[in-house]
Write a protein that holds these residues in place. Structure first.
Motif, mmCIF file in Angstrom:
data_model
loop_
_atom_site.group_PDB
_atom_site.id
_atom_site.type_symbol
_atom_site.label_atom_id
_atom_site.label_comp_id
_atom_site.label_asym_id
_atom_site.label_seq_id
_atom_site.Cartn_x
_atom_site.Cartn_y
_atom_site.Cartn_z
ATOM 1 N N GLN A 1 -13.351 -35.565 49.876
ATOM 2 C CA GLN A 1 -12.733 -34.937 48.649
ATOM 3 C C GLN A 1 -12.147 -33.546 48.812
ATOM 4 N N VAL A 2 -12.419 -32.712 49.667
ATOM 5 C CA VAL A 2 -12.017 -31.563 49.922
ATOM 6 C C VAL A 2 -10.477 -31.767 50.556
ATOM 7 N N GLU B 1 -15.793 -39.860 56.071
ATOM 8 C CA GLU B 1 -15.774 -40.961 55.272
ATOM 9 C C GLU B 1 -14.946 -42.125 55.779
ATOM 10 N N ALA B 2 -13.649 -41.623 56.238
ATOM 11 C CA ALA B 2 -12.935 -42.663 56.809
ATOM 12 C C ALA B 2 -13.370 -43.118 58.067
ATOM 13 N N GLU B 3 -13.660 -42.055 59.180
ATOM 14 C CA GLU B 3 -14.596 -42.524 60.275
ATOM 15 C C GLU B 3 -15.455 -43.223 60.194
ATOM 16 N N ASP C 1 -8.546 -32.746 47.590
ATOM 17 C CA ASP C 1 -8.263 -31.696 46.502
ATOM 18 C C ASP C 1 -7.314 -30.566 47.023
ATOM 19 N N SER C 2 -6.886 -30.529 48.319
ATOM 20 C CA SER C 2 -5.970 -29.809 49.011
ATOM 21 C C SER C 2 -4.620 -30.076 48.922
ATOM 22 N N LEU C 3 -4.455 -31.480 48.443
ATOM 23 C CA LEU C 3 -3.049 -31.755 48.284
ATOM 24 C C LEU C 3 -2.776 -31.898 46.829
ATOM 25 N N LEU D 1 -4.634 -42.232 54.268
ATOM 26 C CA LEU D 1 -3.380 -41.951 53.696
ATOM 27 C C LEU D 1 -3.597 -41.271 52.081
ATOM 28 N N ALA D 2 -4.770 -41.224 51.741
ATOM 29 C CA ALA D 2 -5.122 -40.431 50.292
ATOM 30 C C ALA D 2 -5.150 -38.954 50.887
ATOM 31 N N ALA D 3 -5.603 -38.764 52.078
ATOM 32 C CA ALA D 3 -5.951 -37.530 52.562
ATOM 33 C C ALA D 3 -4.670 -36.913 53.343
#
Length: 408
Positions: free
Chosen positions: A141-142, A235-237, A145-147, A226-228
């Motif tokens: 989420q961090v 979470e992806a890991e 949110d930075s994007l 891709l969302a990040a």
């Protein structure tokens, strides 16, 4: 600061040694040049006497030598005290310039190509630092949110946009509609809305429960990345590791785990993962191209002298899909003849030229497709022995053995 103090002290010590050599002490044992010459001539007279005693020279030659040496002694004695034979003294300015060049130059060079202010890290410390960075890196989420917020850039038809709105409304009222959420995830990803795609795919995982597949989990992990913006979050890991727990040969999960290792300071692990994926193939896998564009840089970071493996070599042995299809229509005797020819050809080539792991893997999988499990098992065991010391090769061989049904 301690580093700079040590460097300055070493440089100053070197300058002092050079200065002492340039300045010298002047004379030899405090004697001027005439005194030194007299001592040499006296030694020469004594040497003439010793040569006469040994019979090296005759009396007449000895007398002429003594006369010449005595003449030189008289000349040197007449010059005593007239000049002091000190070695030339290097000007102090030259010494100062040498000091500035050595000390200042070394510091400037280190500032240019070194890392001022960067503490010394042993390998163990670097590994611990990378592990700490991996454990404490920002969450999904961090990163999201930075994007910037999602704004659809891809142009779609009005009909497609209308269908997407209907699909979103439909699945919102059907929380257990597996096909609906799967379709939503795919189409949200198609228009670049990866946050929504990840949410829909997460629902797919919930609905499938224990029946979940490695591909579904890897899809979810990829949507998170891709969302990040390409960042592999914890979470992806977790998703990719879950996919590998289902299928340890999942290439996409291995690729992203390697990417995560690069992002957290472990290019050595990333290199091993990616090199194994390159050697395993298939050549048209979606992760091959991004690996090819990055792996040489990753190898440099890992301290590996690396050469890209041959990809897509036309001379690589092993039957094509057409060969296998034709073999399926052969009689058992014809198939056995073909297999025997393959095994014999491979054995001959390995005895004379050797062969890469991918060639062995192709042979093993081809034998498995043809139903010749015993032959595949024999080749598999042989390949495991040949490449016992090559971890990436073992991965390739084991994957082929699993595909052929002859490996655990």
């Amino acid at each position: 600061m301690t580093f700079w103090i040590i460097i300055l002290a070493i440089s100053a010590f070197v300058v002092l040694i050079l200065a002492r050599g340039l300045l010298g002490k002047g004379d030899r044992s405090g004697l001027d040049l005439a005194d030194y010459d007299l001592q040499v001539y006296r030694d020469q007279l004594a040497e003439v006497d010793r040569d006469v005693a040994r019979g090296v020279i005759g009396a007449e030659d000895a007398e002429r030598a003594r006369t010449e040496i005595s003449r030189r002694i008289l000349a040197a004695d007449a010059n005593r005290g007239s000049a002091v034979g000190k070695a030339p003294v290097a000007p102090k300015l030259v010494i100062a310039l040498i000091g500035v060049a050595l000390i200042g130059g070394s510091m400037a060079l280190y500032t240019w190509i070194g890392q001022p202010g960067y503490g010394d890290l042993a390998l163990e410390d670097r590994i611990a630092f990378a592990e700490e960075m991996r454990e404490n890196r920002p969450g999904q989420q961090v990163a999201v949110d930075s994007l910037p917020p999602f704004v659809q850039q891809q142009e779609v038809s009005e009909e497609f946009a209308t269908l997407m709105e209907r699909l979103r409304e439909t699945v919102a009222g059907r929380p257990d509609d597996l096909q609906g959420h799967r379709l939503l995830a795919q189409n949200e990803a198609r228009i670049g809305n990866f946050v929504a795609a990840a949410q829909a795919q997460e629902t797919v995982l919930r609905i499938r429960g224990s029946d979940i597949s490695a591909e579904d989990i890897a899809d979810y992990g990829e949507f998170l990345v891709l969302a990040a913006g390409g960042y592999v979050s914890p979470e992806a890991e977790k998703a990719f590791r879950a996919a590998l727990a289902k299928d340890e040969t999942d290439g996409r999960a291995r690729y992203y785990i390697g990417l995560m290792m690069i992002q957290t300071g472990r290019p050595d692990i990333a290199f091993r993962l990616w090199d194994g994926l390159l050697r395993r193939g298939p050549e048209d896998a979606p992760w091959i191209e991004p690996i090819l564009s990055q792996i040489e840089t990753v190898a440099q970071l890992a301290g590996v002298n690396y050469t890209l493996p041959a990809i897509g070599s036309a001379s690589a042995p092993g039957p094509s899909a057409g060969d296998i299809a034709a073999a399926a229509e052969m009689t058992p005797e014809e198939r056995m003849d073909m297999i025997g020819s393959m095994v014999e050809g491979l054995s001959n080539r390995l005895a004379t030229e050797g062969g890469p792991p991918r060639d062995w893997a192709r042979l093993i999988t081809s034998l498995g497709v043809l139903g010749e499990r015993e032959q595949a098992f024999a080749v598999f065991n042989n390949a495991m022995e040949v490449f016992a010391d090559d971890a990436s090769a073992i991965d390739t061989i084991r994957a082929a053995g699993q595909q052929a049904g002859v490996a655990e």
